[in-house]
Design a protein around this motif. Structure first.
Motif, PDB file in Angstrom:
ATOM      1  N   GLU A  63      -5.355  -6.906  -5.741  1.00 37.60           N
ATOM      2  CA  GLU A  63      -5.284  -5.137  -5.162  1.00 37.60           C
ATOM      3  C   GLU A  63      -6.436  -4.778  -4.633  1.00 37.60           C
ATOM      4  OE1 GLU A  63      -3.809  -3.421  -8.659  1.00 37.60           O
ATOM      5  OE2 GLU A  63      -1.536  -3.993  -8.543  1.00 37.60           O
ATOM      6  N   ALA A  64      -7.634  -5.293  -5.287  1.00 36.44           N
ATOM      7  CA  ALA A  64      -8.829  -4.728  -4.756  1.00 36.44           C
ATOM      8  C   ALA A  64      -8.918  -5.384  -2.984  1.00 36.44           C
ATOM      9  CB  ALA A  64      -9.994  -5.306  -5.611  1.00 36.44           C
ATOM     10  N   LYS A  65      -8.749  -6.659  -3.061  1.00 35.81           N
ATOM     11  CA  LYS A  65      -8.807  -7.050  -1.548  1.00 35.81           C
ATOM     12  C   LYS A  65      -7.971  -6.502  -0.666  1.00 35.81           C
ATOM     13  CE  LYS A  65     -10.173 -11.778  -2.796  1.00 35.81           C
ATOM     14  NZ  LYS A  65      -9.997 -13.228  -2.873  1.00 35.81           N
ATOM     15  N   GLU A  66      -6.690  -5.968  -1.079  1.00 39.26           N
ATOM     16  CA  GLU A  66      -5.763  -5.359  -0.260  1.00 39.26           C
ATOM     17  C   GLU A  66      -6.353  -3.987   0.181  1.00 39.26           C
ATOM     18  OE1 GLU A  66      -2.095  -5.423  -2.361  1.00 39.26           O
ATOM     19  OE2 GLU A  66      -1.687  -7.468  -1.567  1.00 39.26           O
ATOM     20  N   GLN A  67      -6.959  -3.440  -0.742  1.00 37.79           N
ATOM     21  CA  GLN A  67      -7.597  -2.011  -0.716  1.00 37.79           C
ATOM     22  C   GLN A  67      -8.651  -1.856   0.273  1.00 37.79           C
ATOM     23  OE1 GLN A  67      -8.266  -0.304  -4.441  1.00 37.79           O
ATOM     24  NE2 GLN A  67      -6.233  -0.118  -5.120  1.00 37.79           N
ATOM     25  N   ALA A  68      -9.551  -3.045   0.261  1.00 38.84           N
ATOM     26  CA  ALA A  68     -10.649  -3.322   1.023  1.00 38.84           C
ATOM     27  C   ALA A  68     -10.207  -3.424   2.326  1.00 38.84           C
ATOM     28  CB  ALA A  68     -11.609  -4.259   0.475  1.00 38.84           C
ATOM     29  N   ALA A  69      -9.147  -4.402   2.677  1.00 35.09           N
ATOM     30  CA  ALA A  69      -8.627  -4.582   3.891  1.00 35.09           C
ATOM     31  C   ALA A  69      -8.314  -3.472   4.576  1.00 35.09           C
ATOM     32  CB  ALA A  69      -7.779  -5.744   3.769  1.00 35.09           C
ATOM     33  N   GLN A  70      -7.421  -2.458   3.830  1.00 32.91           N
ATOM     34  CA  GLN A  70      -6.981  -1.669   4.633  1.00 32.91           C
ATOM     35  C   GLN A  70      -7.937  -0.301   4.651  1.00 32.91           C
ATOM     36  OE1 GLN A  70      -4.367   0.603   1.960  1.00 32.91           O
ATOM     37  NE2 GLN A  70      -3.763   2.298   3.191  1.00 32.91           N
ATOM     38  N   ALA A  71      -9.058  -0.402   4.115  1.00 32.65           N
ATOM     39  CA  ALA A  71     -10.100   0.640   4.258  1.00 32.65           C
ATOM     40  C   ALA A  71     -10.864  -0.044   5.668  1.00 32.65           C
ATOM     41  CB  ALA A  71     -11.316   0.629   3.193  1.00 32.65           C
ATOM     42  N   ARG A  72     -11.005  -1.245   5.889  1.00 35.99           N
ATOM     43  CA  ARG A  72     -11.732  -1.863   7.035  1.00 35.99           C
ATOM     44  C   ARG A  72     -10.750  -1.446   8.336  1.00 35.99           C
ATOM     45  NH1 ARG A  72     -12.741  -6.300   3.711  1.00 35.99           N
ATOM     46  NH2 ARG A  72     -11.081  -7.313   4.479  1.00 35.99           N
ATOM     47  N   ALA A  73      -9.539  -1.666   8.063  1.00 39.03           N
ATOM     48  CA  ALA A  73      -8.577  -1.526   9.338  1.00 39.03           C
ATOM     49  C   ALA A  73      -8.545   0.094   9.508  1.00 39.03           C
ATOM     50  CB  ALA A  73      -7.175  -1.824   8.820  1.00 39.03           C
ATOM     51  N   GLU A  74      -8.710   1.020   8.583  1.00 35.50           N
ATOM     52  CA  GLU A  74      -8.783   2.269   8.765  1.00 35.50           C
ATOM     53  C   GLU A  74     -10.121   2.655   9.688  1.00 35.50           C
ATOM     54  OE1 GLU A  74      -8.229   4.446   5.204  1.00 35.50           O
ATOM     55  OE2 GLU A  74      -5.917   3.790   5.184  1.00 35.50           O
ATOM     56  N   ALA A  75     -11.167   1.955   9.102  1.00 35.06           N
ATOM     57  CA  ALA A  75     -12.301   2.326   9.700  1.00 35.06           C
ATOM     58  C   ALA A  75     -12.513   1.878  11.224  1.00 35.06           C
ATOM     59  CB  ALA A  75     -13.465   1.663   8.911  1.00 35.06           C
ATOM     60  N   LEU A  76     -11.821   0.730  11.472  1.00 32.39           N
ATOM     61  CA  LEU A  76     -11.948   0.384  13.025  1.00 32.39           C
ATOM     62  C   LEU A  76     -10.872   1.024  13.654  1.00 32.39           C
ATOM     63  CD1 LEU A  76     -11.792  -3.626  12.089  1.00 32.39           C
ATOM     64  CD2 LEU A  76     -13.743  -2.349  13.094  1.00 32.39           C
ATOM     65  N   ALA A  77      -9.945   1.461  13.018  1.00 33.74           N
ATOM     66  CA  ALA A  77      -8.933   2.285  14.058  1.00 33.74           C
ATOM     67  C   ALA A  77      -9.421   3.747  14.021  1.00 33.74           C
ATOM     68  CB  ALA A  77      -7.619   2.510  13.414  1.00 33.74           C
TER      69      ALA A  77
END
Length: 253
Positions: free
Chosen positions: A189-203
């Motif tokens: 879950e922590a990895k999924e949250q971090a990946a989502q945060a990175r995706a939002e930052a890139l977008a």
């Protein structure tokens, strides 16, 4: 107390005996009223979450089997719990309500499901309790009868709770087995949250990059936002042909 009063109290017993009826069993020692806090041993298992509770149940059975094998004395056919003890533990765990932790089947019910004699089931429960896999509390209930009509209390089914007095090493092993999946889920879950945060930052627009990355440093965040806005402006100008790309090598000037 007068002889007359004593006669009234035991009169119902005498009448039953005269009719050839059986007097109800006496309340067992170390029994508690069902509403007594000492009889309130039920606790929800894994918060009532079925998937986690099923895993908890399976791992407790696994630890009990391991314990029974490791502590089997040389020359003995069975370990300290015995095959009957393991079987009765499995039966009891199949009857527990995960949401409340309630487990209070009658002995006759356990015997019927296990297909074992009453004395065998009692010995199995005692062994499970002696080794910390089970807690048993005898319970009673008020009958509501008058003193001259019948017994004031009746024995009801025992209450059972699990894994409350495991030995230290056994408890550690059990927690290790149960906690392994929980820890893996937390990491995932922590990895999924971090990946989502990175995706939002890139977008996100680069003009908001500083505000997203440095919310605790407003001054530096503003500078990064200003720099991001500058790059956005250059990109927009290039797209509008304000800064036309150089012609490729070999083309005519």
């Amino acid at each position: 107390m007068s002889a007359h009063a004593i006669g009234e109290l035991v009169g119902w017993q005498v009448q039953k005996l005269e009719r050839g009826e059986r007097i109800a069993d006496r309340v067992r020692r170390e029994s508690y009223d069902e509403n007594d806090r000492r009889a309130q041993i039920f606790r929800p298992i894994c918060g009532g979450r079925t998937a986690d509770a099923l895993r908890w149940r399976d791992k407790l059975l696994q630890v009990a089997r391991e314990y029974n094998t490791l502590h089997k004395c040389k020359g003995e056919r069975e370990g300290p719990l015995g095959s009957n003890g393991l079987w009765v533990l499995e039966i009891l765990l199949s009857l527990v309500d995960f949401a409340s932790g309630r487990c209070d089947p009658a002995l006759d019910t356990i015997c019927a499901k296990a297909k074992l004699a009453r004395a065998t089931v009692v010995r199995a429960i005692d062994a499970l309790q002696d080794h910390g896999f089970l807690q048993k509390v005898r319970r009673t209930r008020k009958t509501g009868m008058a003193p001259t009509e019948g017994p004031q209390r009746q024995q009801i089914s025992n209450a059972y709770a699990f894994a409350v007095a495991l030995k230290d090493k056994v408890r550690q092993r059990f927690q290790q087995l149960v906690g392994g999946r929980k820890r893996a889920r937390e990491i995932r879950e922590a990895k999924e949250q971090a990946a989502q945060a990175r995706a939002e930052a890139l977008a996100a627009p680069t003009s908001r990059l500083g505000s997203m990355l440095l919310p605790g440093d407003p001054k530096l965040a503003r500078e990064l936002d200003r720099l991001g806005a500058h790059f956005e402006a250059q990109t927009a100008s290039s797209a509008n042909r304000e800064y036309p790309a150089l012609e490729s090598k070999g083309e005519k000037e």
